[in-house]
Design an enzyme around this catalytic site. Sequence first.
Site, PDB file in Angstrom:
ATOM      1  N   SER A 145      76.101  28.837 -14.921  1.00 16.34           N
ATOM      2  CA  SER A 145      75.121  29.616 -13.832  1.00 16.34           C
ATOM      3  C   SER A 145      75.974  29.832 -12.553  1.00 16.34           C
ATOM      4  O   SER A 145      76.983  30.537 -12.592  1.00 16.34           O
ATOM      5  CB  SER A 145      73.883  28.824 -13.846  1.00 16.34           C
ATOM      6  OG  SER A 145      72.935  29.640 -12.985  1.00 16.34           O
ATOM      7  N   ASP A 311      69.335  34.787 -22.826  1.00 15.59           N
ATOM      8  CA  ASP A 311      69.316  34.842 -21.287  1.00 15.59           C
ATOM      9  C   ASP A 311      69.015  36.050 -20.606  1.00 15.59           C
ATOM     10  O   ASP A 311      69.671  37.068 -21.004  1.00 15.59           O
ATOM     11  CB  ASP A 311      70.957  34.377 -20.901  1.00 15.59           C
ATOM     12  CG  ASP A 311      71.071  33.953 -19.634  1.00 15.59           C
ATOM     13  OD1 ASP A 311      70.249  34.316 -18.549  1.00 15.59           O
ATOM     14  OD2 ASP A 311      72.205  33.177 -19.271  1.00 15.59           O
ATOM     15  N   HIS A 344      68.528  31.113 -20.272  1.00 21.19           N
ATOM     16  CA  HIS A 344      69.501  30.593 -19.277  1.00 21.19           C
ATOM     17  C   HIS A 344      69.774  29.227 -19.044  1.00 21.19           C
ATOM     18  O   HIS A 344      70.863  28.595 -19.089  1.00 21.19           O
ATOM     19  CB  HIS A 344      69.226  31.101 -17.637  1.00 21.19           C
ATOM     20  CG  HIS A 344      70.190  31.043 -16.972  1.00 21.19           C
ATOM     21  ND1 HIS A 344      71.338  31.622 -16.600  1.00 21.19           N
ATOM     22  CD2 HIS A 344      70.402  30.309 -15.654  1.00 21.19           C
ATOM     23  CE1 HIS A 344      72.323  31.235 -15.859  1.00 21.19           C
ATOM     24  NE2 HIS A 344      71.732  30.525 -15.194  1.00 21.19           N
TER      25      HIS A 344
END
Length: 368
Positions: A145, A311, A344
């Site tokens: 991330s 995602d 995600h």
Amino acid sequence: MSTARKILKLDRPFEMRRGGVLNDVQIAYETWGDLAFCADNAILIFTGLSPSAHAASSTEDGSPGWWEDMIGPGRPIDTRRFFVICVNSLGSPYGSTSPASINAATGEPYRLTFPVLTVEDIARAGHEVALSLGVRKLASVIGPSLGGMTVLAYCALFPNAARSVVTISGAARSLPFSIALRSLQREIIRRDPAWHEGNYATNEIPVSGMRLARKLGMITYRSAKEWQLRFGRERANSERKPGDPFGIDFEVEAYLENHATKFTGQYDPNCYLYISRAMDLFDLADHGGTVADALKRFGVDRALVMGVETDLLFPIEQQQELADGLKAEGREVQFARLPSLQGHDSFLVDMDRFRPVIAEFLEGAVIK
């Protein structure tokens, strides 16, 4: 050997990328494993927006870390082989200098006097930790991330400081959708009357704004398909509060409420604002004119790029862009396109998919 949190205190001013200087900077970090005599077996991990440096349990802190299933003896990031360092991001409220820290010059928290924070600043702070431990070249630099963005910034700033890179659900830049989302989250916090232009007391933080911003984020961290399979239209078990006709009816609402409440008690609002904006400001093209040119300058020999098809925040096409750009220089590049349902957040929960890929890649790491 594993250790609890440590603090690196810099003995010189830390110049921020977009202007301003921080004095008396400290960077919190944790380590696991033993550094080899030649200091060639170190792995540096950068975190996402929310976590601290406590990525795994240790002999001094037995509480589970945010990547507990990934780090340790016999795990993909094997501490019998590697010396693992995880840093708390500069600007984050878990021990590193941040907007919540006391400015020695005023005796008050920095709050909004904290300079503009960038992903490059976070990367540089991590590099300082590695150097302080005697590490001149990393076996690998890894991040998911925000951490995925940070490893890109790290390799751009220090092209020859790592032999390999692992970027997970990261991107060379934020897309308009992600920027719009985070902009709204920041506005929700700043619109809370308790925010007081960032001058709230530590016991009177803008709770409502933080709760709503976190809920909005949680919705996008997972996929719509997972919400359907996990919750469907299941009704909440808790009884609605008397006099509240619009209270929680569904289990998915209760889930969001629980996570928002937990997060609000842990994370400083001003820190959230600064780190959120840093993600929007980052653009790898700043280090070469184009993303492709910036990637060409990386001095790594090997790369693993991981992405998830569900995602929303960092779509799989962005990881494909990174893999393609890294391959251009003839490097050994592996692109893992995973069908995880958890969006995600998959790197935190879908360990059965992530562990084997990372383990296989690191098994091929050369320790000189």
